[in-house]
Design an enzyme around this catalytic site. Structure first.
Site, PDB file in Angstrom:
ATOM      1  CG  ASP A 181      -1.986   1.053   1.173  1.00 30.28           C
ATOM      2  OD1 ASP A 181      -3.064   0.748   0.627  1.00 30.28           O
ATOM      3  OD2 ASP A 181      -1.753   2.170   1.666  1.00 30.28           O
TER       4      ASP A 181
ATOM      5  CG  ASP B 151      -5.586   8.892 -11.688  1.00 35.22           C
ATOM      6  OD1 ASP B 151      -5.781   8.379 -10.575  1.00 35.22           O
ATOM      7  OD2 ASP B 151      -6.496   9.391 -12.383  1.00 35.22           O
TER       8      ASP B 151
ATOM      9  CD  GLU C  29      -4.584   4.249  -1.038  1.00 35.85           C
ATOM     10  OE1 GLU C  29      -4.685   4.642   0.137  1.00 35.85           O
ATOM     11  OE2 GLU C  29      -5.500   4.348  -1.875  1.00 35.85           O
TER      12      GLU C  29
ATOM     13  CG  ASN D 203      -5.008  11.193  -4.767  1.00 33.13           C
ATOM     14  OD1 ASN D 203      -4.422  11.345  -5.834  1.00 33.13           O
ATOM     15  ND2 ASN D 203      -5.534  10.028  -4.402  1.00 33.13           N
TER      16      ASN D 203
ATOM     17  CG  HIS E  73      -8.226  12.594  -7.451  1.00 37.47           C
ATOM     18  ND1 HIS E  73      -8.128  11.433  -6.723  1.00 37.47           N
ATOM     19  CD2 HIS E  73      -8.977  13.445  -6.707  1.00 37.47           C
ATOM     20  CE1 HIS E  73      -8.798  11.561  -5.596  1.00 37.47           C
ATOM     21  NE2 HIS E  73      -9.326  12.768  -5.554  1.00 37.47           N
TER      22      HIS E  73
END
Length: 356
Positions: A214, A231, A257, A222, A227
């Site tokens: 993770d 990404d 994530e 973010n 975002h």
């Protein structure tokens, strides 16, 4: 990450929860709707969950399809899979009918041969007439049968080619349906299938490890950079993971994530080495905007590791690797932790689409 309780780890029945949510919201239980709510359940796109919740309890199919096309267009390839299955079945039926026609033609030809044999062995007509009549019948029947046979062979070849094209199309649809569109890694559905297969035989169970990773503080990334940047970071992390494992390793983005790696034919030591290698390489990877110079890093991973022999089944294996991941987070992040008896995790997720 899944919720664990004190004592024996329990995992939610995802399929039952998704199906229940769809039923409560009056959503038609067709495959593409299930896939849409399944992805929302995993939390890979919070905005998707918000839009589904905003539709209320009686969303129309058109509204659901519009959301699916916007956020997870690859999921709606399932309609393509259905079409390919239908086409393949139709072509197969045509081929079966063609073979039945061929069988019927051969049966008729066999009857002609029987008739010719009867005529030849008959003592009621002259030999010349018998032969002339029999030869005429056989010549005509043979010519017709050969002509029809050639046509059917050509048709069979054509149908076989068409079926191969459809099969390839079906394979491609399935590949896309099992691929995460952002990272190009396998998605959660493909991961669930592969993890279950670990317990198909003793060899796999005895020499397989699961790594659950993770990204640390990803929400802050973010919130700070947006975002679109998040990404790009997810895609880069996926590439780093893929580049630092064996080619036969199974790598998936399992939601948000979170990533997972299934290592077959591996020892515990090898699994820990792979986890540490990935962490080290990622921590040293620059995450910088080449135009503005803005530095988005460092980006680090916390990793939980569990061997299949330490778990009862696929669900237990995932939960224990997830518990080890949670322990790595608690230990300061950017660490690898191996599951050990006695580890506990008190955490959970509130799935937006189930809120009322």
């Amino acid at each position: 990450m899944q919720t664990a309780t004190s004592g024996k780890t329990q995992a939610p029945d995802i399929a039952a929860q998704v199906t229940h949510a769809m039923r409560m919201m009056g959503v038609s239980p067709i495959p593409r709707n299930y896939e849409l709510y399944y992805e929302a359940y995993l939390g890979s796109n919070p905005q998707l969950s918000k839009e589904l919740a905003a539709l209320g309890s009686r969303a129309t199919q058109e509204e659901l399809d519009a959301i699916g096309a916007q956020y997870f267009s690859h999921i709606h390839r399932s309609t393509g899979i259905e079409r390919a299955h239908t086409s393949l079945a139709a072509k197969l039926a045509e081929l079966v009918n063609l073979l039945k026609d061929e069988q019927y033609a051969l049966e008729n030809y066999n009857k002609v041969l029987d008739e010719a044999y009867v005529n030849i062995t008959s003592k009621s007509a002259s030999s010349a007439d018998i032969l002339r009549h029999a030869i005429g019948i056989l010549t005509e029947a043979t010519a017709d049968t050969m002509s029809q046979g050639k046509e059917r062979v050509q048709t069979v070849v054509q149908k076989s080619f068409e079926m191969e094209v459809i099969r390839q199309e079906l394979d491609e649809y399935k590949r896309i349906a099992n691929t995460d569109s952002l990272t190009r890694l396998a998605n959660r559905r493909a991961f669930d299938d592969n993890l279950a297969a670990v317990y198909n035989n003793d060899h796999q169970k005895n020499f397989t490890g699961l790594l659950v990773a993770d990204i640390d503080h990803f929400k802050k990334v973010n919130d700070t950079f947006g975002h679109p940047v998040g990404d790009k970071i997810l895609a880069t992390v996926g590439s780093v993971i893929r580049a630092n494992v064996r080619r036969d390793a199974f790598v998936a983005r399992t939601g948000g994530e979170e990533f997972a790696i299934i290592l077959n034919d591996s020892s515990q030591e090898e699994c820990l080495q792979v986890a540490d290698r990935i962490r080290t390489v990622l921590a040293g990877t620059p995450f910088r905007n080449s135009k503005t110079g803005v530095n988005y890093g460092p980006i680090t991973l916390s990793v939980g590791v569990c061997m299949a022999t330490a778990a009862e089944d696929a669900v237990d294996l995932y939960n224990k690797a997830d518990i080890a991941l949670y322990s790595a987070k608690n230990a300061g992040r950017n660490k690898t932790m191996l599951f050990e008896d006695g580890m506990r995790k008190e955490s959970g997720r509130n799935w937006l689409i189930y809120r009322r």
